[in-house]
Design a protein around this motif. Structure first.
Motif, PDB file in Angstrom:
ATOM      1  N   TYR A   1      17.135 -18.107   2.121  1.00 42.57           N
ATOM      2  CA  TYR A   1      18.586 -18.187   2.260  1.00 42.57           C
ATOM      3  C   TYR A   1      19.063 -17.469   3.530  1.00 42.57           C
ATOM      4  N   GLU A   2      18.408 -16.360   3.880  1.00 41.77           N
ATOM      5  CA  GLU A   2      18.755 -15.670   5.129  1.00 41.77           C
ATOM      6  C   GLU A   2      18.403 -16.539   6.339  1.00 41.77           C
ATOM      7  N   MET A   3      17.277 -17.252   6.260  1.00 38.20           N
ATOM      8  CA  MET A   3      16.895 -18.169   7.339  1.00 38.20           C
ATOM      9  C   MET A   3      17.903 -19.306   7.456  1.00 38.20           C
ATOM     10  N   GLU A   4      18.398 -19.776   6.309  1.00 35.75           N
ATOM     11  CA  GLU A   4      19.422 -20.828   6.328  1.00 35.75           C
ATOM     12  C   GLU A   4      20.677 -20.325   7.038  1.00 35.75           C
TER      13      GLU A   4
ATOM     14  N   ASN B   1      27.484 -21.830   5.332  1.00 33.96           N
ATOM     15  CA  ASN B   1      26.846 -20.629   4.774  1.00 33.96           C
ATOM     16  C   ASN B   1      27.486 -20.168   3.476  1.00 33.96           C
ATOM     17  N   PHE B   2      28.529 -20.843   3.034  1.00 37.98           N
ATOM     18  CA  PHE B   2      29.217 -20.421   1.805  1.00 37.98           C
ATOM     19  C   PHE B   2      28.255 -20.342   0.624  1.00 37.98           C
TER      20      PHE B   2
ATOM     21  N   LYS C   1      31.321 -11.918   1.848  1.00 36.45           N
ATOM     22  CA  LYS C   1      31.020 -12.784   2.996  1.00 36.45           C
ATOM     23  C   LYS C   1      31.320 -14.233   2.639  1.00 36.45           C
ATOM     24  N   ALA C   2      30.969 -14.622   1.418  1.00 40.44           N
ATOM     25  CA  ALA C   2      31.272 -15.988   0.960  1.00 40.44           C
ATOM     26  C   ALA C   2      32.778 -16.201   0.907  1.00 40.44           C
ATOM     27  N   LYS C   3      33.521 -15.192   0.433  1.00 40.44           N
ATOM     28  CA  LYS C   3      34.978 -15.325   0.373  1.00 40.44           C
ATOM     29  C   LYS C   3      35.581 -15.457   1.768  1.00 40.44           C
ATOM     30  N   ALA C   4      35.005 -14.772   2.743  1.00 41.86           N
ATOM     31  CA  ALA C   4      35.497 -14.883   4.122  1.00 41.86           C
ATOM     32  C   ALA C   4      35.310 -16.308   4.648  1.00 41.86           C
TER      33      ALA C   4
END
Length: 217
Positions: free
Chosen positions: A112-115, A128-129, A154-157
């Motif tokens: 997921y970090e690579m994505e 990236n959400f 971060k997802a909310k941003a």
């Protein structure tokens, strides 16, 4: 079997995309397999890769994860060979989901970090959400709520910046529910109440377009 022409192969790919738009993954991978075998026979590596992406999606949709994984490994090698970076986010996402499903959280986190990294490189941060949300989900499962909350925010941003993104519309309430739970757990009741109201307003003003999203399953 007679080898088809390049023109006929391209027509098959168009047919496959039309099928996906109309009925989703469908019940048979036969069309996708035909694209793969025909592209291989013609030496059309890029089209071969498109066929791999289609068949991976089919097997992921049908939860045949081990079969999907074998195709993912092949497609990752091909994507790097052909410099098709735009294939990588989905491949990393699928790899993350498979590892998460198997309980291999360390590898899931890495994928997921690579994505996230490749989406950022491709100027597609809106995609990236899901990765941020799922990373929050993983860390919450691992009882590391401090890190989990960081990823949820971060997802909310991303959601605030791209409110009409399909994944945001489908998954934003679940993201908020996770944060509400954390607020309550930490006795932040005012924040929890505000987020409850925001979530209810969101649900009433939006209609999720895809209930089968894999992010939270």
């Amino acid at each position: 079997n007679k080898t088809i022409t390049k023109h006929e192969l391209n027509a098959l790919v168009e047919k496959a995309y039309e099928q996906v738009d109309k009925i989703g993954a469908g019940n048979s991978p036969s069309l996708f397999k035909k694209i793969i075998s025909s592209a291989k026979a013609l030496g059309e590596e890029k089209t071969y890769g498109k066929g791999l992406l289609l068949i991976i999606w089919f097997y992921m949709s049908h939860r045949q994860l081990n079969t999907a994984l074998s195709y993912i490994s092949e497609c990752l090698v091909l994507a790097k060979k052909l410099y098709m970076d735009e294939w990588l986010p989905k491949l990393y996402n699928w790899s993350g989901l498979i590892n998460k499903t198997k309980g291999d959280y360390s590898n899931a986190i890495d994928f997921y970090e690579m994505e996230i990294d490749i989406n950022t490189k491709l100027n597609s941060e809106e995609n990236n959400f899901v990765a941020y949300s799922v990373l929050g989900n993983i860390y919450e499962h691992l009882e590391n709520n401090k890190v989990a909350e960081t990823y949820y925010w971060k997802a909310k941003a991303i959601a605030a910046k791209y409110p009409q993104h399909r994944e945001v519309i489908n998954n934003y309430p679940q993201l908020n529910i996770s944060l509400i739970s954390m607020h309550i757990e930490n006795s932040r009741y005012d924040e929890a109440e505000k987020l409850c109201i925001e979530t209810l307003e969101f649900i009433t003003s939006h209609k999720a377009t895809d209930k089968s999203n894999i992010a939270y399953t």
